[in-house]
Write a protein that holds these residues in place. Structure first.
Motif, mmCIF file in Angstrom:
data_model
loop_
_atom_site.group_PDB
_atom_site.id
_atom_site.type_symbol
_atom_site.label_atom_id
_atom_site.label_comp_id
_atom_site.label_asym_id
_atom_site.label_seq_id
_atom_site.Cartn_x
_atom_site.Cartn_y
_atom_site.Cartn_z
ATOM 1 N N SER A 57 0.863 -1.177 0.000
ATOM 2 C CA SER A 57 0.000 0.000 0.000
ATOM 3 C C SER A 57 0.895 1.220 0.000
ATOM 4 O O SER A 57 2.116 1.106 0.115
ATOM 5 C CB SER A 57 -0.913 0.016 1.228
ATOM 6 O OG SER A 57 -0.155 0.276 2.385
ATOM 7 N N GLY A 58 0.293 2.396 -0.120
ATOM 8 C CA GLY A 58 1.059 3.629 -0.006
ATOM 9 C C GLY A 58 1.824 3.987 -1.265
ATOM 10 O O GLY A 58 1.481 3.557 -2.366
ATOM 11 N N ARG A 59 2.856 4.811 -1.101
ATOM 12 C CA ARG A 59 3.595 5.318 -2.257
ATOM 13 C C ARG A 59 5.069 4.934 -2.255
ATOM 14 O O ARG A 59 5.677 4.829 -3.312
ATOM 15 C CB ARG A 59 3.479 6.845 -2.308
ATOM 16 C CG ARG A 59 2.060 7.311 -2.624
ATOM 17 C CD ARG A 59 1.900 8.794 -2.407
ATOM 18 N NE ARG A 59 2.800 9.564 -3.248
ATOM 19 C CZ ARG A 59 3.073 10.857 -3.038
ATOM 20 N NH1 ARG A 59 2.535 11.500 -2.041
ATOM 21 N NH2 ARG A 59 3.904 11.493 -3.837
ATOM 22 N N LEU A 60 5.649 4.779 -1.078
ATOM 23 C CA LEU A 60 7.084 4.478 -1.010
ATOM 24 C C LEU A 60 7.341 3.311 -0.065
ATOM 25 O O LEU A 60 6.596 3.086 0.885
ATOM 26 C CB LEU A 60 7.854 5.699 -0.477
ATOM 27 C CG LEU A 60 7.845 6.985 -1.305
ATOM 28 C CD1 LEU A 60 8.695 8.042 -0.601
ATOM 29 C CD2 LEU A 60 8.361 6.756 -2.714
ATOM 30 N N CYS A 61 8.423 2.585 -0.340
ATOM 31 C CA CYS A 61 8.849 1.544 0.587
ATOM 32 C C CYS A 61 9.508 2.221 1.798
ATOM 33 O O CYS A 61 9.911 3.384 1.717
ATOM 34 C CB CYS A 61 9.807 0.582 -0.111
ATOM 35 S SG CYS A 61 11.416 1.296 -0.496
ATOM 36 N N PRO A 62 9.612 1.516 2.905
ATOM 37 C CA PRO A 62 10.183 2.141 4.110
ATOM 38 C C PRO A 62 11.606 2.670 3.882
ATOM 39 O O PRO A 62 11.962 3.721 4.424
ATOM 40 C CB PRO A 62 10.181 1.003 5.136
ATOM 41 C CG PRO A 62 9.090 0.087 4.682
ATOM 42 C CD PRO A 62 9.110 0.162 3.176
ATOM 43 N N ASP A 63 12.406 1.974 3.082
ATOM 44 C CA ASP A 63 13.773 2.414 2.790
ATOM 45 C C ASP A 63 13.800 3.783 2.136
ATOM 46 O O ASP A 63 14.516 4.675 2.555
ATOM 47 C CB ASP A 63 14.449 1.418 1.826
ATOM 48 C CG ASP A 63 15.272 0.404 2.576
ATOM 49 O OD1 ASP A 63 15.181 0.389 3.829
ATOM 50 O OD2 ASP A 63 15.994 -0.361 1.902
ATOM 51 N N CYS A 64 13.024 3.921 1.059
ATOM 52 C CA CYS A 64 12.987 5.198 0.333
ATOM 53 C C CYS A 64 12.404 6.287 1.218
ATOM 54 O O CYS A 64 12.884 7.414 1.221
ATOM 55 C CB CYS A 64 12.185 5.076 -0.953
ATOM 56 S SG CYS A 64 12.983 4.035 -2.184
ATOM 57 N N ALA A 65 11.361 5.944 1.964
ATOM 58 C CA ALA A 65 10.731 6.948 2.824
ATOM 59 C C ALA A 65 11.741 7.474 3.845
ATOM 60 O O ALA A 65 11.755 8.666 4.158
ATOM 61 C CB ALA A 65 9.522 6.350 3.538
#
Ligand SMILES: [Zn+2]
Ligand SMILES: [Zn+2]
Length: 155
Positions: A111-119
């Motif tokens: 879900s969402g727009r970015l993976c935790p790494d990129c965020a």
């Protein structure tokens, strides 16, 4: 391909700073954010809640369902369902063969727009520019390693 993922509900999330000018994600008009829900102006908020309730109720009643089927049965467009996924209000189940992609690195996310790494690499300024909030950090699916995990329904 983009339409063949299944969806599950859903976390209800809040976002934004009270008093901030925001563009309504639905009608694109500017309005003053009053501190509830996503960036919908008061007029769209009600309509959106009704739309989202249809999607959520369908999923509660039928369990995990393909986005296409949910769209057909509820009359809510796939575009809106996709939007709910990007907002983090719907999720793709762990055992789905297809996911949506992180906007930056293109890895699968549920879900969402970015993976935790990129965020985690975003600066405050980038977050502002992208209008990105923590609700839009998508969990990365644990790749099929033996057991599939099923999420329990929440009321
Ligand atoms: Zn609006
Ligand atoms: Zn990423």
């Amino acid at each position: 391909m983009k339409d063949s993922y299944k969806i599950i509900a859903a976390k209800i999330s809040e976002g934004g700073k009270i008093g901030e000018a925001k563009m309504c994600v639905r009608c694109k008009r500017m309005f003053t954010y009053l501190g509830f829900g996503h960036y919908y102006c008061p007029m769209c908020k009600k309509a959106d809640e009704e739309d989202f309730a249809k999607v959520k109720n369908y999923i509660y009643d039928h369990g995990t369902a393909p986005a296409m089927e949910v769209s057909e049965k509820t009359g809510i467009s796939l575009e809106r369902i996709n939007h709910y996924l990007r907002e983090g209000r719907l999720e793709i189940p762990e055992n789905s063969p297809i996911f949506i992609k992180c906007e930056m690195c293109n890895i699968d996310i549920r879900s969402g727009r970015l993976c935790p790494d990129c965020a985690s690499k975003l600066t405050h300024a980038m977050r502002e520019k992208m209008d990105f909030d923590d609700e839009q950090i998508g969990p990365v699916p644990k790749k099929m390693t033996g057991k599939m995990r099923f999420l329990t329904k929440e009321k």
